[in-house]
Scaffold this motif. Structure first.
Motif, short mmCIF file in Angstrom:
data_model
loop_
_atom_site.label_atom_id
_atom_site.label_comp_id
_atom_site.label_asym_id
_atom_site.label_seq_id
_atom_site.Cartn_x
_atom_site.Cartn_y
_atom_site.Cartn_z
N UNK A 193 103.75 81.23 104.14
CA UNK A 193 102.84 81.08 103.00
C UNK A 193 102.87 82.35 102.15
N UNK A 194 103.02 82.16 100.87
CA UNK A 194 103.09 83.28 99.93
C UNK A 194 101.96 83.17 98.92
N UNK B 47 114.42 87.33 105.77
CA UNK B 47 114.27 88.54 106.59
C UNK B 47 112.80 88.95 106.67
N UNK B 48 112.55 90.08 107.34
CA UNK B 48 111.17 90.54 107.51
C UNK B 48 110.56 90.95 106.17
N UNK B 49 109.27 91.25 106.17
CA UNK B 49 108.58 91.66 104.95
C UNK B 49 108.97 93.08 104.55
N UNK B 50 108.54 93.47 103.34
CA UNK B 50 109.03 94.73 102.76
C UNK B 50 108.62 95.96 103.55
N UNK B 51 107.39 95.99 104.09
CA UNK B 51 106.99 97.18 104.85
C UNK B 51 107.82 97.31 106.12
N UNK B 52 107.98 96.21 106.83
CA UNK B 52 108.76 96.23 108.08
C UNK B 52 110.21 96.61 107.80
N UNK B 53 110.75 96.13 106.69
CA UNK B 53 112.13 96.49 106.34
C UNK B 53 112.26 97.98 106.08
N UNK B 54 111.33 98.54 105.31
CA UNK B 54 111.38 99.97 105.02
C UNK B 54 111.22 100.79 106.30
N UNK B 55 110.33 100.36 107.18
CA UNK B 55 110.08 101.10 108.41
C UNK B 55 111.29 101.07 109.34
N UNK B 56 111.83 99.89 109.59
CA UNK B 56 112.94 99.78 110.54
C UNK B 56 114.21 100.41 109.99
N UNK C 230 116.08 97.59 103.24
CA UNK C 230 115.11 98.70 103.19
C UNK C 230 113.83 98.35 102.46
N UNK C 231 113.65 97.08 102.10
CA UNK C 231 112.37 96.64 101.56
C UNK C 231 112.37 96.32 100.08
N UNK C 232 113.36 96.79 99.34
CA UNK C 232 113.34 96.58 97.89
C UNK C 232 113.45 95.11 97.50
N UNK C 233 114.42 94.40 98.05
CA UNK C 233 114.57 92.98 97.72
C UNK C 233 113.41 92.17 98.28
N UNK C 234 112.91 92.55 99.44
CA UNK C 234 111.77 91.84 100.03
C UNK C 234 110.55 91.94 99.11
N UNK C 235 110.30 93.14 98.58
CA UNK C 235 109.16 93.32 97.68
C UNK C 235 109.36 92.54 96.38
N UNK C 236 110.58 92.56 95.88
CA UNK C 236 110.91 91.82 94.65
C UNK C 236 110.63 90.33 94.82
N UNK C 237 111.10 89.76 95.91
CA UNK C 237 110.87 88.32 96.12
C UNK C 237 109.41 88.02 96.43
N UNK C 238 108.71 88.95 97.07
CA UNK C 238 107.28 88.74 97.31
C UNK C 238 106.53 88.67 95.98
N UNK C 239 106.90 89.52 95.03
CA UNK C 239 106.25 89.49 93.72
C UNK C 239 106.54 88.19 92.98
N UNK C 240 107.75 87.66 93.18
CA UNK C 240 108.12 86.41 92.52
C UNK C 240 107.62 85.17 93.27
N UNK C 241 107.15 85.38 94.51
CA UNK C 241 106.67 84.25 95.32
C UNK C 241 107.78 83.38 95.86
N UNK C 242 108.96 83.97 96.08
CA UNK C 242 110.10 83.22 96.61
C UNK C 242 110.27 83.56 98.09
N UNK C 243 110.21 82.58 98.99
CA UNK C 243 110.41 82.87 100.42
C UNK C 243 111.80 83.44 100.66
N UNK C 244 111.90 84.36 101.65
CA UNK C 244 113.21 84.89 102.03
C UNK C 244 113.25 85.06 103.54
#
Length: 327
Positions: A326-327, A105-114, A89-103
Motif C-alpha cells: 500500500x502506497x 526492492x526494499x524502501x528508500x531508508x533500508x536501501x540507503x542503510x544496507x 542506495x535509496x534514490x530510485x526507491x524514494x523517487x518511486x515512493x513520491x510517484x506512488x509506483x510500487x517497486x
C-alpha cells in the motif's frame, strides 16, 4: 488485464554491466501471460525505454512514463534490477515512493542503510550481530596507518564503504601496502571501512519474501580461487559456489536465524543476500545486498533453484508482493 511492468537496469556505478545482465534475465523470464514487461535503462546520460527491437525512447521523469509511439505508457510496478547507485542506495526507491509506483526492492531508508556498510553494521551490533573489528576512514581524514593497524591488525581488508561487486576492495598483508590500497579504494568512494580479516568458511544467505512470506533460501558456501571473493571470483569463474553449503546443522541454524532476524529488524522487502564468515560456529556478518545479482550464474538464483523455485516464479512473486503493498 495484464499489468505493465518496468524493469529498471543499468545505474551510475561500476556495476552497470552486471545490472544490465540481471535486467535482461528478468525480462526473459518474467511471465508474459500476466505482465507486459518493458526494459528501462537508467544511465548517467539518459533514461530510456527499449521496445522489442531495442529501439530507445526517452523516459518522462516527471511521471516515469514512456511514449513508444502510441501515447504515454505508464507502469503499474517497477522491477528494480539496478545494482549500486541509484537503484540500491535509496534514490530510485524514494523517487518511486513520491510517484506512488510500487517497486520490488526494499524502501528508500533500508536501501540507503544496507548500502552503507559502516552504518549497517553499527545498527545491527546492538542486536547481537557479530562482525569484524573495523576502522572508519573518510577521504578528508588524516591518514594514520599506525592507528589503523593497532585497531584491525594484519591481514586486513580495505573496502569502499558504498560499493558492490567487490569494487574498491583490497586485502592488505603488509603495512607498506596499506596506503596504496587506501588510495585505490578512494577511487570508488570517499568513505572506507577497514576491517580485520576473518579466516573461516564464507557463506552467502538469501532471504526473500516469497508468496508473501519471509523465506530463507538454501545457504551457499563460497570457495574462492583468489585471495577473497573478489570481482573475478564472483563473475569470471574464479570461485566455486556450493549450495547447500558444507556446514554443520548448528552453523546452518545459527546463520539462518541471524539472516532472518536482520531482515525482520530492518523491515526489509524484496530480495536480500547477506555474506557471513564463520569463526568456529559463530557467523560474523560482512554486508547485506538489497538488490543482489539476478543473472543465471548469480548466487540468489542458484539458491532459488535448489529450493525448487524457478526464475519465473521468483520474479513473479516479487512483482505480486510489490503490487500488494500500500502506497
Amino acid at each position: 488485464m495484464k499489468k505493465n511492468i518496468a524493469i529498471i537496469m543499468g545505474g551510475y556505478s561500476s556495476e552497470v554491466d552486471i545490472s544490465l545482465k540481471s535486467g535482461e534475465v528478468v525480462y526473459a523470464h518474467l511471465n508474459n501471460d500476466s505482465y507486459n514487461a518493458y526494459r528501462i535503462h537508467i544511465l548517467k546520460d539518459k533514461w530510456v525505454g527499449l521496445d522489442e527491437n531495442g529501439q530507445m525512447f526517452p523516459v518522462n521523469r516527471h511521471d516515469f512514463s514512456v511514449d513508444f509511439g502510441q501515447g504515454p505508457l505508464t507502469f503499474d510496478c517497477v522491477f528494480n534490477a539496478i545494482h549500486g547507485t541509484p537503484g540500491e542506495d535509496g534514490y530510485m526507491q524514494a523517487y518511486f515512493a513520491l510517484l506512488g509506483i510500487p517497486q520490488t526492492s526494499c524502501d528508500y531508508y533500508q536501501a540507503a542503510l544496507t548500502f552503507n556498510k559502516r552504518d549497517l553494521l553499527s545498527v545491527l551490533r546492538p542486536y547481537g550481530v557479530k562482525c569484524a573489528r573495523s576502522y572508519h576512514l573518510n577521504k578528508e581524514d588524516e591518514l594514520d596507518t599506525v592507528a589503523i593497524l593497532e585497531k584491525v591488525g594484519l591481514p586486513c581488508f580495505v573496502k569502499a564503504n558504498k560499493a558492490g561487486s567487490s569494487f574498491g576492495v583490497f586485502k592488505v598483508y603488509q603495512e607498506r601496502e596499506l596506503k596504496a590500497c587506501i588510495e585505490k579504494a578512494f577511487e570508488e568512494d570517499d568513505e572506507l571501512i577497514i576491517e580485520a580479516a576473518l579466516e573461516g568458511t564464507e557463506v552467502s544467505v538469501g532471504v526473500i519474501r516469497y508468496e508473501g512470506k519471509i523465506t530463507v533460501l538454501p545457504i551457499t558456501e563460497i570457495v574462492s580461487e583468489n585471495d577473497f571473493f573478489d570481482y573475478e571470483a564472483k563473475y569470471q569463474g574464479k570461485s566455486t559456489e556450493i549450495t547447500p553449503a558444507r556446514i554443520s546443522d548448528e552453523q546452518a541454524r545459527k546463520v539462518s536465524e541471524v539472516a532472518s532476524m536482520v531482515y525482520r529488524v530492518l523491515k526489509m522487502k524484496g530480495y536480500s543476500r547477506s555474506e557471513f564468515i564463520f569463526i568456529g560456529d559463530e557467523p560474523h556478518m560482512l554486508e547485506m545486498n538489497s538488490n543482489p545479482g539476478l543473472t543465471e550464474e548469480s548466487i540468489l538464483p542458484q539458491q532459488a533453484r535448489v529450493a525448487g523455485i524457478s526464475l519465473r516464479k521468483l520474479f513473479e512473486s516479487a512483482v505480486e508482493d510489490a503490487l500488494n503493498q500500500k502506497y
